[in-house]
Design a protein around this motif. Structure first.
Motif, PDB file in Angstrom:
ATOM      1  N   LYS A   1      10.760 -41.466 -30.437  1.00 25.03           N
ATOM      2  CA  LYS A   1      10.302 -42.601 -29.614  1.00 25.03           C
ATOM      3  C   LYS A   1      11.063 -43.861 -29.988  1.00 25.03           C
ATOM      4  O   LYS A   1      11.293 -44.135 -31.169  1.00 25.03           O
TER       5      LYS A   1
ATOM      6  N   ASP B   1      12.225 -40.813 -23.401  1.00 27.32           N
ATOM      7  CA  ASP B   1      11.609 -42.121 -23.635  1.00 27.32           C
ATOM      8  C   ASP B   1      12.530 -43.191 -23.081  1.00 27.32           C
ATOM      9  O   ASP B   1      13.764 -43.024 -23.057  1.00 27.32           O
TER      10      ASP B   1
ATOM     11  N   SER C   1      12.960 -47.628 -22.860  1.00 30.92           N
ATOM     12  CA  SER C   1      12.524 -49.003 -23.114  1.00 30.92           C
ATOM     13  C   SER C   1      13.120 -49.904 -22.047  1.00 30.92           C
ATOM     14  O   SER C   1      14.313 -49.791 -21.728  1.00 30.92           O
TER      15      SER C   1
ATOM     16  N   LYS D   1      13.538 -41.651 -15.931  1.00 25.95           N
ATOM     17  CA  LYS D   1      13.244 -40.273 -16.327  1.00 25.95           C
ATOM     18  C   LYS D   1      13.554 -39.264 -15.235  1.00 25.95           C
ATOM     19  O   LYS D   1      13.645 -38.066 -15.509  1.00 25.95           O
TER      20      LYS D   1
ATOM     21  N   GLU E   1      10.891 -47.214 -15.931  1.00 22.75           N
ATOM     22  CA  GLU E   1      10.744 -46.062 -16.826  1.00 22.75           C
ATOM     23  C   GLU E   1      10.624 -44.774 -16.022  1.00 22.75           C
ATOM     24  O   GLU E   1      11.267 -43.765 -16.343  1.00 22.75           O
TER      25      GLU E   1
END
Length: 377
Positions: free
Chosen positions: A323, A227, A229, A219, A215
């Motif tokens: 999200k 966001d 997953s 980013k 994650e």
């Protein structure tokens, strides 16, 4: 890192209550001088001005101390906290797209399109070619990647066919047109985004491929990734599926997916045994349709309530798409609309739907917000 910065207790390093400071200054003087100060006493007025300066100083001290805490730091102070963990603010990016240069007729020689050749959608905003392009003898066109000369979101959103002006004329080249939409432009990374990445940074120290590490690195690929997953199916050992979501519920284009994939498959990021696949999230669509009722006693405020309801609906839709894996939740919609000042609300759509971590809820049509009338509360 599982802790939520927003859930931490609020802190204050110094008491800045103006009334307390003023009272302490005046009572301290009265105790030391042995005289009482009337309301209009010049000494009292002077001490009140001194107290105001002390209050301002205390506020500055409190603010300065908080700049050492991740939850409060901002601007350059946040950049310095990030530097402690090797995290730097992502710079502004310029939008890019692919254009096709075409000749008026095939030539017996190659036509060179220099690096930096400018094209434009409107004569004001310009894009420039990233590399030299060549239309070879006998061919009539070639494609090239162009980058907006203005960083930020200004160059985004030009659909195919909209960038069609040649700013720097080239002999034999008759036309230009973008064959892909312009995208990828963004402003410098915001404080909130940088703060979240700094919070996640310790996960990047892992060499075992934790979900938090993936994650964090996803980013870093682009500041519009808000966001992520990370899914490692038990029946597919070694396979890791990463789903990035862009700001305001944007589904990433292939260019953004390639950026994320390039970062996650870096030699120092991906564990040797992992196979990483970066995919776009699945958009689960819903409609928003409701009818609200206002208490008769609040009839005079009906117009303001209408505006508040529409604002609450827009904020709910933004909340849903912000999200991944967030269930479609009509109860949240009811809560927000009720807070707008209505007596009651009937929600026709959406209905509750459970989403997987690779899905995001996106409203599919314009909201329908009906006023049902006035009722006795």
């Amino acid at each position: 890192m599982s802790s939520d910065l927003a859930a931490l207790p609020r802190v204050r390093f110094v008491d800045g209550d103006a009334a307390d400071v003023e009272r302490n200054v005046i009572t301290g003087y009265e105790r030391l001088s042995g005289r009482s100060l009337a309301k209009g006493d010049p000494v009292r007025l002077f001490l009140e001005s001194v107290a105001a300066v002390i209050v301002q100083q205390r506020e500055l001290i409190d603010w300065a101390a908080k700049q050492n805490l991740l939850a409060y730091a901002s601007g350059n102070y946040l950049d310095h906290l990030g530097a402690l963990l090797g995290v730097t603010r992502l710079p502004a990016r310029a939008a890019v797209c692919t254009v096709r240069f075409a000749l008026s007729a095939p030539q017996t020689f190659a036509v060179l399109i220099p690096k930096g050749t400018r094209v434009s959608p409107d004569g004001a905003l310009a894009f420039a070619t990233d590399e030299v392009a060549v239309i070879y003898a006998g061919d009539t066109s070639t494609e090239a990647t162009v980058t907006c000369l203005e960083s930020g979101a200004a160059g985004n959103g030009y659909a195919a066919g909209k960038i069609d002006r040649i700013v720097d004329p080239i002999a034999y080249v008759a036309s230009v047109v973008n064959v892909t939409a312009s995208l990828g432009g963004s402003d410098a990374e915001s404080d909130d985004s940088l703060r979240e990445r700094i919070h996640l940074a310790p996960e990047s120290f892992s060499v075992a491929g934790s979900s938090g590490a993936y994650e964090y690195w996803a980013k870093t690929a682009h500041q519009n990734v808000v966001d992520v997953s990370v899914i490692g199916p038990e029946d597919e050992p070694g396979n890791v599926y990463v789903y990035p979501l862009l700001a305001d519920g944007g589904i990433p284009s292939s260019d953004i997916l390639d950026l994320v994939s390039g970062v996650l498959n870096g030699e120092k990021v991906r564990p040797l045994s992992d196979r990483v696949f970066v995919k776009a999230p699945e958009a689960v669509t819903y409609r928003t349709e409701l009818t609200y009722y206002v208490a008769r006693s609040r009839a005079a405020a009906a117009g303001a309530i209408r505006e508040a309801v529409e604002r609450a609906v827009a904020e709910y839709e933004s909340w849903q798409r912000s999200k991944l894996g967030r269930d479609v939740n009509p109860s949240e919609l009811i809560l927000r609309v009720m807070a707008a000042g209505v007596l009651r609300v009937e929600v026709t759509s959406p209905v509750h739907a459970v989403l997987t971590p690779s899905q995001v809820a996106i409203v599919s049509a314009e909201s329908v917000v009906n006023f049902g009338g006035f009722e006795d509360g």
